[in-house]
Structure formats: C-alpha cells, structure tokens
Write a protein that holds these residues in place. Structure first.
Motif, PDB file in Angstrom:
ATOM      1  N   MET A  79       2.601   1.521  -8.490  1.00 42.66           N
ATOM      2  CA  MET A  79       2.373   1.542  -7.044  1.00 42.66           C
ATOM      3  C   MET A  79       3.561   2.230  -6.373  1.00 42.66           C
ATOM      4  SD  MET A  79       1.921  -1.596  -4.299  1.00 42.66           S
ATOM      5  CE  MET A  79       0.302  -2.109  -4.881  1.00 42.66           C
ATOM      6  N   THR A  80       3.269   3.201  -5.513  1.00 37.97           N
ATOM      7  CA  THR A  80       4.322   3.927  -4.814  1.00 37.97           C
ATOM      8  C   THR A  80       4.115   3.860  -3.310  1.00 37.97           C
ATOM      9  OG1 THR A  80       3.101   6.008  -4.984  1.00 37.97           O
ATOM     10  CG2 THR A  80       4.708   5.528  -6.720  1.00 37.97           C
ATOM     11  N   ASP A  81       5.192   3.988  -2.570  1.00 37.12           N
ATOM     12  CA  ASP A  81       5.116   4.070  -1.127  1.00 37.12           C
ATOM     13  C   ASP A  81       4.429   5.381  -0.743  1.00 37.12           C
ATOM     14  OD1 ASP A  81       6.454   5.125   1.544  1.00 37.12           O
ATOM     15  OD2 ASP A  81       6.624   2.941   1.578  1.00 37.12           O
ATOM     16  N   ALA A  82       3.387   5.313   0.066  1.00 37.03           N
ATOM     17  CA  ALA A  82       2.594   6.500   0.380  1.00 37.03           C
ATOM     18  C   ALA A  82       3.403   7.541   1.138  1.00 37.03           C
ATOM     19  CB  ALA A  82       1.361   6.104   1.189  1.00 37.03           C
ATOM     20  N   GLU A  83       4.383   7.094   1.896  1.00 37.36           N
ATOM     21  CA  GLU A  83       5.168   8.033   2.704  1.00 37.36           C
ATOM     22  C   GLU A  83       6.299   8.671   1.911  1.00 37.36           C
ATOM     23  OE1 GLU A  83       7.709   8.160   6.929  1.00 37.36           O
ATOM     24  OE2 GLU A  83       6.841   6.280   6.182  1.00 37.36           O
ATOM     25  N   LYS A 112       2.848  -1.880   3.556  1.00 37.03           N
ATOM     26  CA  LYS A 112       2.591  -0.560   4.119  1.00 37.03           C
ATOM     27  C   LYS A 112       1.607   0.201   3.234  1.00 37.03           C
ATOM     28  CE  LYS A 112       6.026   1.913   5.224  1.00 37.03           C
ATOM     29  NZ  LYS A 112       7.255   2.698   4.975  1.00 37.03           N
ATOM     30  N   MET A 113       1.175   1.341   3.718  1.00 38.29           N
ATOM     31  CA  MET A 113       0.288   2.204   2.952  1.00 38.29           C
ATOM     32  C   MET A 113       0.926   2.538   1.607  1.00 38.29           C
ATOM     33  SD  MET A 113      -2.717   3.730   3.934  1.00 38.29           S
ATOM     34  CE  MET A 113      -2.514   4.357   5.611  1.00 38.29           C
ATOM     35  N   ALA A 114       0.126   2.396   0.535  1.00 37.04           N
ATOM     36  CA  ALA A 114       0.656   2.642  -0.802  1.00 37.04           C
ATOM     37  C   ALA A 114      -0.363   3.396  -1.636  1.00 37.04           C
ATOM     38  CB  ALA A 114       1.020   1.325  -1.476  1.00 37.04           C
ATOM     39  N   ASP A 115       0.126   4.078  -2.669  1.00 38.42           N
ATOM     40  CA  ASP A 115      -0.727   4.753  -3.645  1.00 38.42           C
ATOM     41  C   ASP A 115      -0.612   4.019  -4.977  1.00 38.42           C
ATOM     42  OD1 ASP A 115      -1.642   6.805  -1.941  1.00 38.42           O
ATOM     43  OD2 ASP A 115       0.210   7.938  -2.276  1.00 38.42           O
ATOM     44  N   VAL A 116      -1.747   3.797  -5.615  1.00 37.61           N
ATOM     45  CA  VAL A 116      -1.774   3.147  -6.920  1.00 37.61           C
ATOM     46  C   VAL A 116      -2.286   4.153  -7.942  1.00 37.61           C
ATOM     47  CG1 VAL A 116      -2.786   1.306  -8.313  1.00 37.61           C
ATOM     48  CG2 VAL A 116      -2.116   0.846  -5.943  1.00 37.61           C
ATOM     49  N   SER A 117      -1.486   4.397  -8.967  1.00 39.55           N
ATOM     50  CA  SER A 117      -1.863   5.310 -10.043  1.00 39.55           C
ATOM     51  C   SER A 117      -2.027   4.519 -11.328  1.00 39.55           C
ATOM     52  CB  SER A 117      -0.789   6.393 -10.245  1.00 39.55           C
ATOM     53  OG  SER A 117      -0.657   7.197  -9.087  1.00 39.55           O
TER      54      SER A 117
END
Length: 429
Positions: free
Chosen positions: A79-83, A124-129
C-alpha cells in the motif's frame, strides 16, 4: 476548525511521506479487507482481479514495521500513499492457486481462486498493488487499484451476533498481541462443546512448543463457533459430501490427506467484527489430514490421534511460513523448488544463498552437508532432503516438527525463524 484540520492533514503527510510510517497518523483503527480472484488458463495466462472491498472496526495486525515484509511468500501486497508514492504498508502471502498451477488440471482448464488480504484502513487516498510470484520469485501477475477512504461502496461489515465466540487464551490487548481465530468446521450447533474442547487442545499443543511457550503473552486465541448443517467434513474418495460452514474437503488436487477450503470469503465473513490476523480451522473428522497456507489459514482434523502434532505443524506453515522438511525418493513433487533459486521459506535451502538462512548459527566443525549418521552430534546442521526433494534441498536438522509427527519439537532453525517472526509482529511492547 478548517485551519486545525489543515494542520492535522499536513502532520499526517509529513509522517506518512519520506519516513517510516506511523500507524495512528497514516491509518484509522479499522481493517480494510480486500477480496481478489487469482486466475489462470492453459495458454499460460495469469491474472489477478479485484472482487471487492469492505471495512470492519478495529485493526488486529501489526502497528510497527509497517513498510517491511515479514517474509517474501509467493505474493506481495504493497500500500502506497497516492500522492507521494511512499510505502505505507507491506505484507505477503501464499495460496492454493500457486500449488494448483503445478497440477495437470492447470494444463487443460481455466480456473479462478479466491484470496483475501487484510490491510490497515488508510486515512488518505492510497494505492494497493498486489504481485503474484512464481517459484523463481518473478512476477507472473499483478494489479494496482486505488482506495479512497470515503468510498461509499466499501462495504461495512460488523460482527454476526448469531456466531458465538470464546477466548481460549488471552495474552495482551489485540492492538499489541498476535490474534489467532479458531473456526469450527463440520460441527453442528449441538456439537460446539466438543469444538471448544478441541480448540483448547490446539492451543495447549501450541504452547508446549518453543518459541510459542515463551511468548504466551504475545498471543490471543479466540474460538468462533461457526455451525455446519452436517457433522464431519467431505471425503471425496469415499463419496462423502457434507454441508459444512466452509465447504472444506479432503483430496485437494487428488491428494487423499490434503484437507483445504476454496471458500476464502466465507471464512473471513464468519470473522467480521472479531479481532484476528491468523486463522486455524478445526475439522470435526477422524480422517487424517490437513493443510497450512502462509498468511491464509491452517485446516486440520480435530478427531484424529495425531491432532496435536499436526495442528502445530500446519500452523508452522500458515503463521511461520515454514516449509515441509519431509521428502521421498521419486516424489512427484520433487521439482517443486528450482535448485538454482534460494527458497523464501526460512527452514530449507538450496545453498544458493545459505547466508540468509541458518548458516550463522551452525556450530564450528559441522560438516556440510551433514551426514545423518552424525545427527546426535549435530542437532543443527545441513541435512540433504527437504521441501519434497530427495536431492538438492537441505534442512536444518534430521528431524523436526516440520518433518514428522513423532518429533517432539521444532528444530533450532525453525525456533529461531518463528522467534524472529513473533518479534517482528509484536515489536517493542
């Protein structure tokens, strides 16, 4: 108020970007459950699809080492911070999907497998790979999807009040301890007294082994009385099919003793609202068998005479990521591990990168490989045979809980690997 909220947001950004993540700043005290489908077809296509997301109160996972992997496993979720793109959380797993890919059926049939991952809920908005790895640790399928904390289609899941539960052992607060849920499979409602007794036996068996014995305060075990319509579980080779909570059955991949469930979402649905991060499923059957899949579940027979050693062995797989140390000459699974790649499991080695395993713990003078005839002299050595392979893969001891049911304990290398993993999860309490 607006100024205060802006200051809080800026503070969160500062801690969640460019430095080690701080749980309370980056995450709410809630769990993001992500359901996936892993697919493959005979033409070599490999895929991972998002099947749904849900949220439940409370986070029972680790609150430190957030951006580090416990083990590599056969798959990695990040999981990474989207910004900023900074890493907030990482975890790893294995699944039945990986084993199925090596079967004859995978060469003729397209198929999908359920898989569920538990993540801390981002503020906050996050991306999950998610990346699915092959036996050479190369990526064979992956996907990335965005998680918005205010997404109204993230389903809210609360505890199913119809399913009673009871703590068998309570060590520390769920925020600090490792929470293990024990589920009933093949127990009718009127048989739940037997289930609770079996759960107590399983926990007692666990705490007779090091390093679990020395870490009792670091574990919580909760027994969840999930009812089944039928007693016992399905045994396909006998033509016996039963209606049970998680539709488990023996003969997985046509291996008589391999007891598993493909209904991963049902398993997690039964635990909604209960603090958990690891799962043991007890099957109400006298048939011998079981299965353990790293960061997925342990499933084992509770009515067989070898219940105690088997449930500990399978938990060694599902919790500790330990490999099987047994092998048979001419075994059909002999090619499970490439001999020119170091396995990710901590208790077997191909000697490609032995330094990452138990090499530093070897006593002076131990021969490599270590002859079995000298097993009494060298409790920790490098014994050939392991991971289903007669040659080319080495185990730390002649015997171990990860090799036979008669071994009284885990070998020194397994104890050390489990100790490191426990400390990784609980950190400095």
């Amino acid at each position: 108020m607006k100024k205060l909220m802006m200051m809080l947001w800026l503070g969160a950004a500062a801690v969640c970007s460019g430095s080690e993540p701080v749980f309370d700043t980056c995450f709410a005290d809630s769990t993001l459950r992500v359901d996936y489908i892993f697919g493959a077809n005979p033409d070599g296509g490999r895929s991972v699809l998002l099947a749904g997301m849900s949220c439940q109160d409370g986070w029972a996972g680790r609150r430190h080492n957030l951006d580090k992997l416990p083990l590599l496993g056969n798959g990695v979720v990040t999981m990474t911070d989207a910004e900023s793109g900074d890493t907030l959380y990482r975890t790893s797993f294995s699944s039945l999907y990986h084993e199925w890919l090596s079967t004859d059926e995978a060469n003729t049939t397209a198929k999908g497998f359920e898989h569920t991952v538990l993540l801390p809920f981002p503020r906050k908005m996050a991306d999950v790979s998610i990346e699915i790895l092959d036996m050479r640790h190369d990526i064979m399928a992956s996907m990335t999807h965005r998680v918005s904390p205010d997404d109204i289609l993230i389903a809210l899941k609360g505890h199913n009040a119809r399913v009673p539960y009871r703590y068998i052992h309570k060590g520390d607060d769920p925020k600090k301890a490792i929470d293990v849920a024990i589920l009933a499979e093949g127990y009718r409602t009127e048989e739940m007294d037997s289930f609770y007794r079996h759960a107590e036996v399983a926990v007692d068996a666990m705490f007779t082994h090091e390093p679990f014995k020395s870490h009792k305060s670091d574990f919580n075990f909760v027994a969840v009385a999930t009812p089944s319509e039928d007693s016992d579980v399905s045994v396909p080779r006998l033509g016996e099919w039963r209606r049970t909570a998680f539709s488990s059955h023996f003969s997985t991949f046509y291996s008589d003793r391999y007891l598993t469930s493909l209904h991963i979402k049902d398993i997690h649905d039964a635990l909604a609202g209960i603090p958990y991060e690891h799962i043991i499923i007890l099957a109400n059957t006298p048939e011998y068998g079981g299965g353990g899949i790293y960061n997925s579940y342990t499933l084992t027979s509770a009515c067989h005479k070898n219940f105690r050693p088997v449930v500990v062995h399978e938990f060694g797989h599902s919790f500790g990521g330990l490999a099987d140390e047994y092998f048979y000459e001419g075994d059909v699974m002999d090619d499970s591990y490439p001999k020119d790649v170091e396995p990710w499991e901590p208790n077997i080695t191909t000697m490609v990168d032995f330094g990452s395993k138990w090499q530093d713990a070897l006593p002076d003078g131990v021969p490599v490989p270590t002859p079995v005839a000298q097993k009494d002299r060298w409790p920790l050595g490098v014994y050939e045979g392991g991971g289903y392979s007669f040659k080319g893969i080495y185990r730390p001891a002649d015997d171990c809980r990860m090799r036979t049911n008669t071994a009284e304990e885990f070998c020194p290398a397994c104890v050390n690997a489990l100790e490191k993993l426990i400390n990784f999860y609980v950190g400095d309490k």
